[in-house]
Design a protein around this motif. Structure first.
Motif, PDB file in Angstrom:
ATOM      1  N   VAL A  16       0.844  -1.195   0.000  1.00  0.00           N
ATOM      2  CA  VAL A  16       0.000   0.000   0.000  1.00  0.00           C
ATOM      3  C   VAL A  16       0.880   1.246   0.000  1.00  0.00           C
ATOM      4  O   VAL A  16       1.670   1.465   0.926  1.00  0.00           O
ATOM      5  CB  VAL A  16      -0.932   0.023   1.218  1.00  0.00           C
ATOM      6  CG1 VAL A  16      -1.787   1.291   1.211  1.00  0.00           C
ATOM      7  CG2 VAL A  16      -1.826  -1.216   1.229  1.00  0.00           C
ATOM      8  N   ASP A  74      -2.508   5.074   2.404  1.00  0.00           N
ATOM      9  CA  ASP A  74      -3.690   4.556   3.087  1.00  0.00           C
ATOM     10  C   ASP A  74      -4.419   5.712   3.764  1.00  0.00           C
ATOM     11  O   ASP A  74      -3.924   6.310   4.727  1.00  0.00           O
ATOM     12  CB  ASP A  74      -3.287   3.513   4.132  1.00  0.00           C
ATOM     13  CG  ASP A  74      -4.494   2.769   4.697  1.00  0.00           C
ATOM     14  OD1 ASP A  74      -5.641   3.212   4.455  1.00  0.00           O
ATOM     15  OD2 ASP A  74      -4.298   1.748   5.376  1.00  0.00           O
ATOM     16  N   GLN A  93      -7.423   3.123  -0.295  1.00  0.00           N
ATOM     17  CA  GLN A  93      -6.016   2.760  -0.390  1.00  0.00           C
ATOM     18  C   GLN A  93      -5.520   2.859  -1.830  1.00  0.00           C
ATOM     19  O   GLN A  93      -6.239   2.519  -2.759  1.00  0.00           O
ATOM     20  CB  GLN A  93      -5.782   1.329   0.109  1.00  0.00           C
ATOM     21  CG  GLN A  93      -5.967   1.125   1.593  1.00  0.00           C
ATOM     22  CD  GLN A  93      -5.644  -0.297   2.006  1.00  0.00           C
ATOM     23  OE1 GLN A  93      -5.691  -1.226   1.193  1.00  0.00           O
ATOM     24  NE2 GLN A  93      -5.295  -0.485   3.279  1.00  0.00           N
ATOM     25  N   LYS A 121      -2.443   1.393  -4.022  1.00  0.00           N
ATOM     26  CA  LYS A 121      -1.396   0.387  -3.966  1.00  0.00           C
ATOM     27  C   LYS A 121      -0.322   0.634  -5.022  1.00  0.00           C
ATOM     28  O   LYS A 121      -0.584   1.208  -6.074  1.00  0.00           O
ATOM     29  CB  LYS A 121      -1.999  -1.017  -4.139  1.00  0.00           C
ATOM     30  CG  LYS A 121      -2.958  -1.394  -3.016  1.00  0.00           C
ATOM     31  CD  LYS A 121      -3.417  -2.838  -3.136  1.00  0.00           C
ATOM     32  CE  LYS A 121      -4.290  -3.223  -1.948  1.00  0.00           C
ATOM     33  NZ  LYS A 121      -4.710  -4.648  -2.002  1.00  0.00           N
ATOM     34  N   TRP A 165      -8.635  -5.499  -7.904  1.00  0.00           N
ATOM     35  CA  TRP A 165      -7.817  -5.029  -6.797  1.00  0.00           C
ATOM     36  C   TRP A 165      -7.143  -6.174  -6.028  1.00  0.00           C
ATOM     37  O   TRP A 165      -6.223  -5.953  -5.257  1.00  0.00           O
ATOM     38  CB  TRP A 165      -8.664  -4.199  -5.839  1.00  0.00           C
ATOM     39  CG  TRP A 165      -9.869  -4.927  -5.314  1.00  0.00           C
ATOM     40  CD1 TRP A 165      -9.932  -5.699  -4.193  1.00  0.00           C
ATOM     41  CD2 TRP A 165     -11.167  -4.950  -5.912  1.00  0.00           C
ATOM     42  NE1 TRP A 165     -11.196  -6.207  -4.039  1.00  0.00           N
ATOM     43  CE2 TRP A 165     -11.990  -5.759  -5.073  1.00  0.00           C
ATOM     44  CE3 TRP A 165     -11.743  -4.364  -7.040  1.00  0.00           C
ATOM     45  CZ2 TRP A 165     -13.331  -6.007  -5.350  1.00  0.00           C
ATOM     46  CZ3 TRP A 165     -13.076  -4.610  -7.304  1.00  0.00           C
ATOM     47  CH2 TRP A 165     -13.854  -5.412  -6.483  1.00  0.00           C
TER      48      TRP A 165
END
Length: 320
Positions: A57, A60, A65, A67, A138
């Motif tokens: 990540v 955050d 989030q 990534k 995701w």
């Protein structure tokens, strides 16, 4: 347990000799590896992935989030777009900047849809029984070979729509693809996924999801080969030779070099789950690379015969 190279094993054997014997035994059979490699990982001081401080990540916000894997795709697309504009500024370009802007959208679409569907069809066909799982991008799971098919389809649409030369457009786009491959493989490493086979080489890394045994950091091998080396080869051919005036030579070189690198890295990359023992003796990655190698060879060997006077779509010069 053993913590330093100055120590000896419980029966008085120097550590270096003990490790050598362990390596020899570990190579005998899979049970030997299962028993010995975790001990080697601790005793030989191999680098543990957890100690690198890497986090999948990047940002955050609690409710949202971002990534590194997603950022890798974005970085690859933007870097590729930037480099493509530099290529198109040279004499003999097969398309104008306005065509490239249209092309970016369809290429991005091809990467996402083709990469995901390719992953499902080539590596996880059981997901077809649960279609909702296919939409969960995701959670990871993309195939380069599937993404490549998606890119070709997207390019084909733009080429036909604007009456461009199909092969020469592919030549230019192929020079930009290594950016995405490089960032993508680095993201795989940050995620601690797609690691290599167990090994005792000094630079091996112990991945927590890899059974706590030292493994090849195959993601970094691919980043160096598919990203840096492939880019360097295509850069040289484009800027230092007349390859861009031989339709198919650049994209053929891309296909050949990528296919050879991927085929070789598969020997140290851990096979995908469920595809460890294909009946024909190759991994799925190697199997999908063979057509690329053959296609690349054909395009390179026949490129000179397709050379002709190039009338640029953009720019001011014609090139004989």
């Amino acid at each position: 347990m053993i913590a330093s190279s100055r120590l000896s094993s419980s029966d008085g054997i120097p550590l270096t000799s003990w490790l050598y014997r362990c390596r020899h035994y570990a190579g005998r059979n899979r049970w030997g590896k299962a028993l010995i490699l975790p001990i080697l990982a601790e005793a030989a001081g191999y680098l543990h992935f957890d100690r690198l401080g890497l986090d999948p990540v990047a940002l955050d916000l609690g409710f949202f989030q971002i990534k590194w894997y997603s950022l890798a795709y974005i970085a690859g697309i933007f870097a590729g777009w930037w480099y493509l504009t530099k290529l198109l500024a040279q004499p003999g370009a097969p398309m104008a900047k306005r065509h490239a802007e249209d092309l970016v959208f369809y290429v991005t679409l091809g990467i996402i849809l083709g990469g995901r569907l390719g992953y499902v069809l080539f590596y996880k066909p059981d997901m077809l029984l649960h279609p909702v799982e296919i939409l969960k991008l995701w959670e990871g799971g993309m195939s380069f070979h599937g993404g490549l098919i998606g890119v070709v389809l997207g390019l084909t649409y733009v080429v036909r729509k604007n009456g461009l030369n199909w092969l020469r457009v592919h030549d230019y786009v192929a020079c930009c693809v290594p950016f995405g491959l490089f960032f993508g493989r680095l993201a795989n490493f940050v995620n601690g996924e797609l690691w290599g086979r167990p090994t005792t080489v000094p630079w091996a890394i112990v991945f927590p999801t890899g059974g706590d045994v030292p493994r090849h950091p195959s993601q970094l091998y691919e980043a160096a080969g598919e990203g840096l080396l492939l880019f360097a080869i295509l850069w040289f051919l484009f800027w230092k030779t007349d390859a861009r005036y031989q339709p198919g030579k650049l994209v053929g070189t891309f296909a050949l070099v990528y296919g050879v690198i991927r085929f070789g890295v598969e020997k140290v990359r851990n096979p995908d789950a469920g595809l460890e023992h294909l009946s024909w003796g190759l991994t799925m990655g190697q199997t999908l690379s063979v057509p690329l190698i053959l296609l690349g060879l054909y395009l390179i060997l026949t490129a000179k015969g397709r050379r002709r006077r190039v009338e640029p779509v953009a720019g001011t010069e014609s090139v004989a």
